[in-house]
Motif scaffolding. Sequence first.
Motif, mmCIF file in Angstrom:
data_model
loop_
_atom_site.group_PDB
_atom_site.id
_atom_site.type_symbol
_atom_site.label_atom_id
_atom_site.label_comp_id
_atom_site.label_asym_id
_atom_site.label_seq_id
_atom_site.Cartn_x
_atom_site.Cartn_y
_atom_site.Cartn_z
ATOM 1 N N MET A 145 0.760 -1.170 0.057
ATOM 2 C CA MET A 145 0.061 0.050 -0.002
ATOM 3 C C MET A 145 0.906 1.484 -0.227
ATOM 4 N N LEU A 146 1.716 1.048 0.697
ATOM 5 C CA LEU A 146 2.614 2.481 1.212
ATOM 6 C C LEU A 146 3.559 2.521 -0.644
ATOM 7 N N GLU A 147 3.439 1.464 -1.149
ATOM 8 C CA GLU A 147 4.300 1.660 -2.648
ATOM 9 C C GLU A 147 3.224 2.666 -3.322
ATOM 10 N N LEU A 148 1.525 2.446 -3.477
ATOM 11 C CA LEU A 148 0.913 2.746 -4.276
ATOM 12 C C LEU A 148 0.328 4.369 -3.878
ATOM 13 N N TYR A 149 1.170 3.973 -3.004
ATOM 14 C CA TYR A 149 0.932 5.855 -2.326
ATOM 15 C C TYR A 149 1.541 7.203 -2.692
ATOM 16 N N ARG A 150 2.888 6.186 -2.628
ATOM 17 C CA ARG A 150 4.337 6.767 -2.990
ATOM 18 C C ARG A 150 4.392 7.267 -4.611
ATOM 19 N N ARG A 151 3.827 5.941 -5.306
ATOM 20 C CA ARG A 151 3.362 6.356 -7.358
ATOM 21 C C ARG A 151 2.598 7.441 -7.730
ATOM 22 N N ALA A 152 1.352 7.073 -6.696
ATOM 23 C CA ALA A 152 0.495 8.439 -6.559
ATOM 24 C C ALA A 152 0.452 9.720 -6.394
ATOM 25 N N LEU A 153 1.950 10.133 -5.749
ATOM 26 C CA LEU A 153 2.533 11.556 -5.358
ATOM 27 C C LEU A 153 3.168 11.779 -6.642
ATOM 28 N N HIS A 154 4.255 10.476 -7.067
ATOM 29 C CA HIS A 154 4.535 10.713 -7.985
ATOM 30 C C HIS A 154 4.109 11.323 -9.188
ATOM 31 N N ILE A 155 2.966 10.373 -9.676
ATOM 32 C CA ILE A 155 2.064 11.070 -11.277
ATOM 33 C C ILE A 155 1.537 12.375 -10.410
ATOM 34 N N ARG A 156 1.545 12.654 -9.379
ATOM 35 C CA ARG A 156 0.795 14.053 -9.162
ATOM 36 C C ARG A 156 1.680 15.647 -9.090
ATOM 37 N N ARG A 157 3.183 15.098 -8.736
ATOM 38 C CA ARG A 157 4.372 16.517 -9.468
ATOM 39 C C ARG A 157 3.827 16.318 -10.868
ATOM 40 N N LEU A 158 4.052 15.058 -11.419
ATOM 41 C CA LEU A 158 4.538 15.239 -12.898
ATOM 42 C C LEU A 158 3.262 15.776 -13.348
ATOM 43 N N HIS A 159 2.150 15.401 -13.611
ATOM 44 C CA HIS A 159 1.182 15.674 -14.363
ATOM 45 C C HIS A 159 0.337 16.859 -14.679
ATOM 46 N N PRO A 160 0.709 17.073 -15.624
ATOM 47 C CA PRO A 160 -0.116 18.672 -15.579
ATOM 48 C C PRO A 160 -1.627 19.280 -14.816
ATOM 49 N N ALA A 161 -2.270 17.862 -15.170
ATOM 50 C CA ALA A 161 -3.820 18.629 -14.518
ATOM 51 C C ALA A 161 -4.205 17.793 -12.360
ATOM 52 N N LEU A 162 -2.879 17.569 -12.396
ATOM 53 C CA LEU A 162 -3.319 17.590 -10.691
ATOM 54 C C LEU A 162 -2.150 18.526 -10.358
ATOM 55 N N GLY A 163 -2.889 20.343 -10.497
ATOM 56 C CA GLY A 163 -2.229 20.896 -10.034
ATOM 57 C C GLY A 163 -3.394 21.908 -9.714
ATOM 58 N N ASN A 164 -3.105 23.186 -9.836
ATOM 59 C CA ASN A 164 -4.695 23.997 -9.498
ATOM 60 C C ASN A 164 -5.761 23.920 -10.874
ATOM 61 N N GLY A 165 -6.716 23.439 -9.701
ATOM 62 C CA GLY A 165 -8.241 24.339 -10.823
ATOM 63 C C GLY A 165 -9.002 23.371 -10.466
ATOM 64 N N ALA A 166 -9.874 23.374 -11.186
ATOM 65 C CA ALA A 166 -11.063 22.194 -10.843
ATOM 66 C C ALA A 166 -11.117 21.260 -11.455
ATOM 67 N N LEU A 167 -12.651 20.505 -10.956
ATOM 68 C CA LEU A 167 -12.563 19.377 -11.421
ATOM 69 C C LEU A 167 -14.130 18.900 -11.797
ATOM 70 N N VAL A 168 -14.193 18.280 -12.622
ATOM 71 C CA VAL A 168 -15.653 17.709 -13.119
ATOM 72 C C VAL A 168 -16.293 16.981 -12.730
ATOM 73 N N TRP A 169 -17.348 16.243 -11.703
ATOM 74 C CA TRP A 169 -17.880 15.279 -11.242
ATOM 75 C C TRP A 169 -18.501 14.507 -12.476
ATOM 76 N N ASP A 170 -18.706 12.755 -12.524
ATOM 77 C CA ASP A 170 -18.836 12.208 -13.786
ATOM 78 C C ASP A 170 -20.405 11.840 -12.592
ATOM 79 N N PRO A 171 -21.305 12.132 -13.281
ATOM 80 C CA PRO A 171 -22.915 11.481 -12.804
ATOM 81 C C PRO A 171 -23.091 10.792 -13.305
ATOM 82 N N LEU A 172 -22.275 10.036 -14.135
ATOM 83 C CA LEU A 172 -22.655 8.852 -14.803
ATOM 84 C C LEU A 172 -22.191 7.628 -13.947
#
Length: 70
Positions: free
Chosen positions: A1-28
């Motif tokens: 589980m710790l490795e999954l969390y570490r990978r998620a944090l790494h992706i968050r730093r790299l992906h441009p969509a995971l900085g500031n900004g709005a999100l849209v919930w999927d109603p379906l």
Amino acid sequence: MLELYRRALHIRRLHPALGNGALVWDPLAGPGVLSFTRLPGFQCIVNFRPDALRLPGHDGVLLSSVLLEN
């Protein structure tokens, strides 16, 4: 589980969509599924159901807690 969390944090730093900004919930998303999108080109889907979930069309999966079938 710790490795999954570490990978998620790494992706968050790299992906441009995971900085500031709005999100849209999927109603379906349906019961037991959390799904949202963020620009540019990011969708997060979390399956809390006991059964497998068929993913919508995508370019690739960035992170999964289990091996995915092709």
